[in-house]
Design a protein around this motif. Structure first.
Motif, mmCIF file in Angstrom:
data_model
loop_
_atom_site.group_PDB
_atom_site.id
_atom_site.type_symbol
_atom_site.label_atom_id
_atom_site.label_comp_id
_atom_site.label_asym_id
_atom_site.label_seq_id
_atom_site.Cartn_x
_atom_site.Cartn_y
_atom_site.Cartn_z
ATOM 1 N N LYS A 72 21.527 -25.751 24.609
ATOM 2 C CA LYS A 72 20.290 -25.203 24.700
ATOM 3 C C LYS A 72 19.370 -25.314 23.330
ATOM 4 N N SER A 73 20.242 -25.057 22.053
ATOM 5 C CA SER A 73 19.602 -24.909 20.908
ATOM 6 C C SER A 73 19.175 -26.156 20.326
ATOM 7 N N GLY A 74 20.027 -27.263 20.483
ATOM 8 C CA GLY A 74 20.059 -28.450 19.828
ATOM 9 C C GLY A 74 20.538 -28.495 18.713
ATOM 10 N N ASN A 75 21.132 -27.484 18.032
ATOM 11 C CA ASN A 75 21.829 -27.480 16.808
ATOM 12 C C ASN A 75 22.933 -28.297 16.850
ATOM 13 N N PRO A 76 23.179 -29.225 15.996
ATOM 14 C CA PRO A 76 24.111 -30.244 15.998
ATOM 15 C C PRO A 76 25.404 -30.072 15.624
ATOM 16 N N ASP A 77 25.505 -28.589 14.859
ATOM 17 C CA ASP A 77 26.551 -28.247 14.250
ATOM 18 C C ASP A 77 27.645 -27.900 15.341
ATOM 19 N N LEU A 78 27.176 -27.504 16.529
ATOM 20 C CA LEU A 78 27.900 -27.028 17.426
ATOM 21 C C LEU A 78 28.769 -28.325 18.509
ATOM 22 N N ASN A 79 27.867 -29.192 18.469
ATOM 23 C CA ASN A 79 28.359 -30.522 19.142
ATOM 24 C C ASN A 79 29.476 -31.112 18.183
ATOM 25 N N ARG A 80 29.146 -31.057 16.722
ATOM 26 C CA ARG A 80 30.103 -31.402 15.811
ATOM 27 C C ARG A 80 31.500 -30.834 15.749
ATOM 28 N N LEU A 81 31.328 -29.563 16.093
ATOM 29 C CA LEU A 81 32.704 -28.814 16.039
ATOM 30 C C LEU A 81 33.345 -29.182 17.297
ATOM 31 N N ILE A 82 33.003 -29.315 18.357
ATOM 32 C CA ILE A 82 33.422 -29.720 19.751
ATOM 33 C C ILE A 82 34.063 -31.016 19.399
ATOM 34 N N ALA A 83 33.302 -31.961 18.704
ATOM 35 C CA ALA A 83 33.863 -33.469 18.569
ATOM 36 C C ALA A 83 34.998 -33.388 17.623
ATOM 37 N N SER A 84 34.882 -32.495 16.594
ATOM 38 C CA SER A 84 35.895 -32.371 15.453
ATOM 39 C C SER A 84 37.264 -31.894 16.124
ATOM 40 N N SER A 85 37.068 -30.928 17.170
ATOM 41 C CA SER A 85 38.116 -30.364 17.822
ATOM 42 C C SER A 85 38.820 -31.435 18.512
ATOM 43 N N ILE A 86 38.220 -32.098 19.221
ATOM 44 C CA ILE A 86 38.809 -33.294 20.109
ATOM 45 C C ILE A 86 39.432 -34.391 19.215
ATOM 46 N N ASN A 87 38.907 -34.499 18.142
ATOM 47 C CA ASN A 87 39.582 -35.487 17.077
ATOM 48 C C ASN A 87 40.849 -35.001 16.722
ATOM 49 N N TRP A 88 41.106 -33.560 16.533
ATOM 50 C CA TRP A 88 42.182 -33.056 16.106
ATOM 51 C C TRP A 88 43.090 -33.064 17.300
ATOM 52 N N LEU A 89 42.750 -32.820 18.371
ATOM 53 C CA LEU A 89 43.616 -32.643 19.697
ATOM 54 C C LEU A 89 43.986 -34.033 19.869
ATOM 55 N N MET A 90 43.239 -35.102 19.591
ATOM 56 C CA MET A 90 43.844 -36.423 19.788
ATOM 57 C C MET A 90 44.275 -37.164 18.680
ATOM 58 N N LYS A 91 44.742 -36.512 17.849
ATOM 59 C CA LYS A 91 45.487 -36.995 16.381
ATOM 60 C C LYS A 91 46.691 -38.038 16.825
ATOM 61 N N GLY A 92 46.586 -38.981 16.328
ATOM 62 C CA GLY A 92 47.661 -39.923 16.539
ATOM 63 C C GLY A 92 47.705 -40.544 17.877
ATOM 64 N N GLN A 93 46.569 -40.443 18.807
ATOM 65 C CA GLN A 93 46.425 -41.020 19.934
ATOM 66 C C GLN A 93 45.384 -41.880 19.735
ATOM 67 N N PRO A 94 45.319 -43.351 19.748
ATOM 68 C CA PRO A 94 44.282 -44.236 19.573
ATOM 69 C C PRO A 94 43.359 -44.413 20.464
ATOM 70 N N ARG A 95 42.144 -44.437 20.128
ATOM 71 C CA ARG A 95 41.001 -44.494 21.082
ATOM 72 C C ARG A 95 41.125 -45.849 21.904
ATOM 73 N N PRO A 96 40.761 -45.849 23.273
ATOM 74 C CA PRO A 96 40.936 -46.956 24.060
ATOM 75 C C PRO A 96 39.786 -48.091 23.565
ATOM 76 N N ALA A 97 38.701 -47.694 22.898
ATOM 77 C CA ALA A 97 37.446 -48.274 22.372
ATOM 78 C C ALA A 97 36.954 -47.543 21.269
ATOM 79 N N THR A 98 36.339 -48.339 20.266
ATOM 80 C CA THR A 98 35.543 -47.689 19.382
ATOM 81 C C THR A 98 34.292 -48.574 19.275
ATOM 82 N N VAL A 99 33.109 -47.660 18.893
ATOM 83 C CA VAL A 99 31.875 -48.544 18.498
ATOM 84 C C VAL A 99 31.371 -48.021 17.185
#
Ligand SMILES: [Zn+2]
Length: 735
Positions: free
Chosen positions: A615-642
Motif C-alpha cells: 500500500k505504501s510503496g516503502n521499499p524497506d518492508l519488501n527488503r525486510l521480507i526478502a532478507s528474512s527469506i534469505n536467512w530462512l534459505m541460508k545454505g540452500q542454493p537457489r535453483p537459478a539466479t539473475v
C-alpha cells in the motif's frame, strides 16, 4: 568457457525444428495414451456473434488460425445462441443463420487443417420463449422474479440447480456429439471462481431444504452458518454438473472432454482445490488486466492454477481486445501488453488461448501480435514441455482468507473502518519476491501434504488468517521435519470460516500469544532494531524501520527471539508534535527463531508487513521480507539466479530436453498501470542455473533472441551471460 560454434548452433536449431515437428504431430494425436489436450501447446478462439452467419468467411478465418499453428480452436456451438440448425426445443438459433451450419462449416475447415474443434457453449442465459415454457429453469429473486441480463434484458439467467443444467444442456451436447463428434465442450462463464449468488427458485429451495434442512441464506457472508452450508452444497453441485457434462462429452467420442470456465487470478471465492479435482483441463479465463493492476497478474493466475492441477493441462485465455476499464471489445490491445501477457502464460507453464470476438473485423492489429508470438512458441515447442518446477520456495495460497475475509456479504473487509482488499497481503509478498528475484511456487492451503511440500525448503504465508486445524497441523509437521516458515499478521487466528480462535492456531511456532485486539489503522509507528541479526544487518545507518498499518498485539514466549520491537505511533502533524511519546516497548514486531533439533527456522511478523509495503510503496518492508527469506534459505542454493538491473519475474522448469530459466522483464513505466506501450530492454544479465545432479549440459540457447549462449558448467551450476532482455527471455539448457 565452452564456446558453441556456428555449426553446433545450427545443429541445435535443426534439432529443435525436428522436435517441433514431432511435437506437432503428437499434439494432434494422442501420445502414450495421453488425452489430446494434454499435449496441446497453442489454442485459439473465434467468439461468434449472432450476426456473424451473414458474412463470415470460414476459410479465411481458418487460414489465420492455421497460421498460428494452433492445436485446437474454440468455436461457438450453442446454448444462448445456436450456430447450427438445432432441433433441441428452446435452444435459440441465430436469427441470421438462414440455411447455414456455421459451426459445422468451421469444424470441417478446422479438421481439414489438422486442428481440433472445441465447441464453446453458454449455459448461463436463455430467451423468453424458454422462460415461458420452462419457468423452473431460471434463477429467481426472493420475490420470485427472474433475473434479466444487465445489458441484454431479453435474456434470463438460468439456474445451475435446475434441469436446464442436467437435461437441457446434455440434450444440446448430445445433438452436437451426433452431428460433429466434437473434441470438447467449453462453457463460457460457468462455473467461474467468482462470488456465489444465492438463488431462490423452486429447485434451490428444495435442494437446499433436502441437504441442510433450512432455507437459502440471506447474504453471502461466511459469518452466517446458513451461507457456509450453502457454499458446500453449491460446490458439490458444481462438481456433479462438471462430471455429468464430461461423461456426456465422451458418449460418442471417448477422447472428448468438458472444460469449465475458471480463472479469477488470485481472487477466487469458489474453492479451486475442489474444482481442480473434477477438472481434467483447467481453463483460466484471465484475459488481461484492468487499468489499475500490476502486469504480473497473469503469472499469478498460472501459479494459482498450478497449485491445484499437479502438472495437468492449464490454458489461459488472452483477450486480443482492450481489457481496460472502460472496456473495448473490438479495439486491439497494444501488442506489447498482449505479448507480455502471453509471455507470462507460457513462463508459468500454461498454454495460451488467443481470443478474438466477432468475425467482422475493423481493427486488424491484433492478428500479427498473436501470429508472431505463436510462431516463436511453435519453433521452440520442445523447451516448453515442462516436467516439474525447480522452485524450492512455496507460497501458501490462502484460499479461505481471500474468499471469506470480508464483512457482511461484501468482497472487502473493514478493519476498524478501513477497507481491506484480502488479496493485498499476497500481492505485497509477491512484489517482495519479485524484487528479491526468488524462484517460487504457490501451494494451495488444502494441499499441504508432506509430499506436496517436499520440494520446498521454506513455506511463506501471506496472512492466511483463516486456516483449518488440519492445515495448522500440516504446517507444524512441515516445520518439525526441517522446513522453514515465514508468516505474518493474523495467520491462523481464525478457522477456515472466520471463527476466531482464542490464540493463534500456530502460536507455538510463532513463539507469541495474542495479547489484545487488533490495532490499526495507524501511521507513523516504527519497528526498533533491538539487536544485531543477519536479517536486519542489511540496513545501515538506521535503528528504526517503518511500522505496519495494522498489527496484532502479541506477548512473547521467548524474549530472546525478539529482534524488532514496537515504537507506538505518534502524531504526524503538526511538526512540533512529531516525536515519540514512548521511545521503546517490549512488544515484538518481528520474531526470528533459529531452527534446532531438526526443526526449521521461523520468522513471524505480527504486523501486516506485506500489505503495508504494497500500500505504501516503502521499499524497506519488501527488503525486510526478502532478507528474512534469505536467512530462512541460508545454505540452500537457489535453483537459478539473475544478476543485473531490472524488475524481473523468474520461473525455472525441468523440461523434457533439459531445463529452462524464464525471465520476464517488467522494467517499464506501465508495470503498475495498464497498458504496456513499448519495452525498455535490460542491460547485460549474468544468469546461473543449478542443474539436477549428474546432468551435463551440452548447449544453452536464448530462445527469444534466437542465439546460443557461451556457458560454463561448474559443480552442477551453469553460468552464462544474457546480453539483454527486451520483453521476455527463455534460457534453455539442453543435456
Ligand atoms: Zn435456483
Amino acid at each position: 568457457m565452452k564456446e558453441i560454434t556456428r555449426r553446433e548452433f545450427m545443429a541445435v536449431s535443426a534439432a529443435s525444428v525436428m522436435v517441433t515437428q514431432a511435437g506437432m504431430s503428437a499434439a494432434q494425436g494422442s501420445e502414450q495414451g495421453k488425452p489430446w489436450y494434454a499435449t496441446m501447446r497453442r489454442c485459439g478462439q473465434l467468439n461468434l456473434n449472432e450476426r456473424d452467419p451473414l458474412t463470415l468467411d470460414v476459410n479465411a478465418w481458418m487460414d489465420y488460425w492455421a497460421s498460428l499453428k494452433v492445436n485446437a480452436i474454440l468455436i461457438n456451438g450453442g446454448g444462448i445462441v445456436a450456430f447450427y440448425p438445432t432441433k433441441v426445443p428452446y435452444q435459440h438459433r441465430s436469427e441470421f443463420l438462414g440455411t447455414r451450419d456455421l459451426f459445422g462449416e468451421l469444424a470441417a475447415a478446422a479438421r481439414k487443417r489438422g486442428i481440433r474443434i472445441v465447441a464453446r457453449m453458454d449455459c448461463n442465459y436463455a430467451y423468453q420463449e424458454a422462460l415461458d415454457a420452462h419457468p423452473e429453469w431460471f434463477e429467481r429473486n426472493r420475490d420470485g422474479s427472474p433475473r434479466p441480463q444487465d445489458e441484454c434484458p431479453w435474456l434470463f439467467k438460468t439456474c445451475m440447480f435446475s434441469t436446464y443444467f442436467t437435461e437441457q444442456m446434455p440434450a444440446i451436447y448430445r445433438e452436437m456429439n451426433a452431428r460433429y463428434g466434437t473434441d470438447g465442450y467449453f462453457t463460457n462463464g460457468w462455473p467461474s471462481t467468482g462470488s456465489l449468488e444465492v438463488c431462490y427458485c423452486v429447485a434451490c429451495q428444495k435442494i437446499y431444504h433436502d441437504k441442510t434442512g433450512g432455507v437459502p441464506p440471506e447474504t453471502t457472508d461466511a459469518q452466517s452458518p446458513a451461507y457456509r452450508k450453502y457454499y458446500e452444497v453449491y460446490m458439490d453441485r458444481v462438481g456433479e454438473v462438471w462430471k455429468l457434462w464430461n461423461r456426456v462429452a465422451k458418449e460418442k467420442n471417448p477422447g472428448s472432454v468438458y472444460v469449465g470456465n475458471l480463472g479469477g487470478g488470485i481472487r477466487t471465492v469458489k474453492d479451486v482445490k475442489k474444482l481442480g479435482e473434477v477438472a481434467a483441463w483447467f481453463n483460466a479465463d484471465h484475459q488481461g488486466r484492468s487499468t489499475e493492476a500490476p502486469i504480473w497478474e497473469c503469472s499469478q493466475q498460472g501459479r494459482v492454477a498450478q497449485s491445484v492441477m499437479d502438472g495437468r493441462t492449464i490454458t489461459n485465455v488472452i483477450g486480443s481486445y482492450s481489457t481496460s476499464d472502460p472496456l473495448w471489445r473490438h479495439a486491439s490491445k497494444p501488442a506489447a501488453e498482449a505479448t507480455l501477457w502471453m509471455a507470462q502464460i507460457t513462463a508459468s507453464g500454461m498454454v495460451p488461448w488467443y481470443h478474438r470476438l466477432g468475425g467482422a473485423v475493423q481493427d486488424n492489429r491484433w492478428r500479427e501480435t498473436g501470429r508472431v508470438f505463436y510462431d516463436w512458441l511453435a519453433a521452440n515447442e520442445a523447451d516448453f514441455r515442462n516436467r516439474r518446477s525447480l522452485a524450492n520456495i512455496a507460497v501458501l495460497y490462502p484460499q479461505s482468507t481471500i474468499a471469506f475475509y470480508c464483512s457482511n456479504g461484501t468482497r472487502e473487509r473493514r478493519l476498524n473502518g478501513e477497507r481491506i482488499d484480502p488479496t493485498d497481503y499476497l500481492q505485497g509478498l509477491y512484489y517482495a519476491l519479485l524484487e528479491g528475484r526468488f524462484v517460487f511456487d504457490f501451494v494451495h492451503q488444502e494441499k499441504l501434504t508432506p509430499e506436496a511440500l517436499k520440494p520446498y525448503k521454506a513455506l511463506l504465508i501471506p496472512n492466511a488468517a483463516y486456516l483449518r486445524d488440519s492445515e495448522c497441523q500440516a504446517i507444524r509437521r512441515y516445520v518439525a521435519s526441517g522446513g522453514s516458515l515465514l508468516a505474518t499478521f493474523e495467520t491462523s487466528l481464525y478457522n477456515e470460516w472466520g471463527v476466531r480462535r482464542e490464540d493463534f492456531g500456530l502460536s507455538d511456532l510463532f513463539s507469541v500469544h495474542v495479547a489484545g485486539d487488533l490495532v490499526g489503522p495507524v501511521r507513523n509507528s516504527y519497528m526498533h532494531m533491538d539487536r544485531p541479526h543477519p536479517i536486519v544487518d542489511v540496513f545501515k545507518d538506521t535503528e528504526i524501520l517503518p511500522g505496519t498499518e495494522f498489527r496484532v498485539p502479541v506477548s512473547h514466549l521467548k524474549p530472546e527471539s525478539t529482534f524488532l520491537s514496537l515504537i507506538p505511533h505518534y502524531p504526524a502533524y503538526p511538526p512540533e508534535m512529531v516525536y515519540p511519546r514512548i521511545p521503546k516497548t517490549q512488544e515484538p514486531t518481528a520474531v526470528f527463531r533459529q531452527g534446532s533439533g531438526g526443526s526449521g527456522s521461523v520468522v513471524y511478523f505480527p504486523g501486516d508487513i506485506a500489505r503495508t509495503g504494497w500500500k505504501s510503496g516503502n521499499p524497506d518492508l519488501n527488503r525486510l521480507i526478502a532478507s528474512s527469506i534469505n536467512w530462512l534459505m541460508k545454505g540452500q542454493p537457489r535453483p537459478a539466479t539473475v544478476d543485473g538491473a531490472g524488475l524481473l519475474e523468474l520461473f525455472a522448469w525441468e523440461t523434457e530436453p533439459g531445463c529452462t530459466l524464464h525471465i520476464i522483464n517488467y522494467t517499464n513505466p506501465n508495470t503498475m498501470r495498464s497498458f504496456i506501450r513499448r519495452f525498455y530492454p535490460t542491460g547485460r544479465l549474468q544468469v546461473a542455473v543449478r542443474v539436477p545432479e549428474g546432468k551435463h549440459v551440452s548447449a544453452v540457447r536464448a530462445l527469444r533472441s534466437g542465439r546460443s549462449l557461451p556457458f560454463k558448467q561448474t559443480n552442477g551450476v551453469v553460468t552464462a551471460e544474457v546480453p539483454s532482455v527486451r520483453d521476455y527471455e527463455v534460457v534453455a539448457l539442453r543435456y
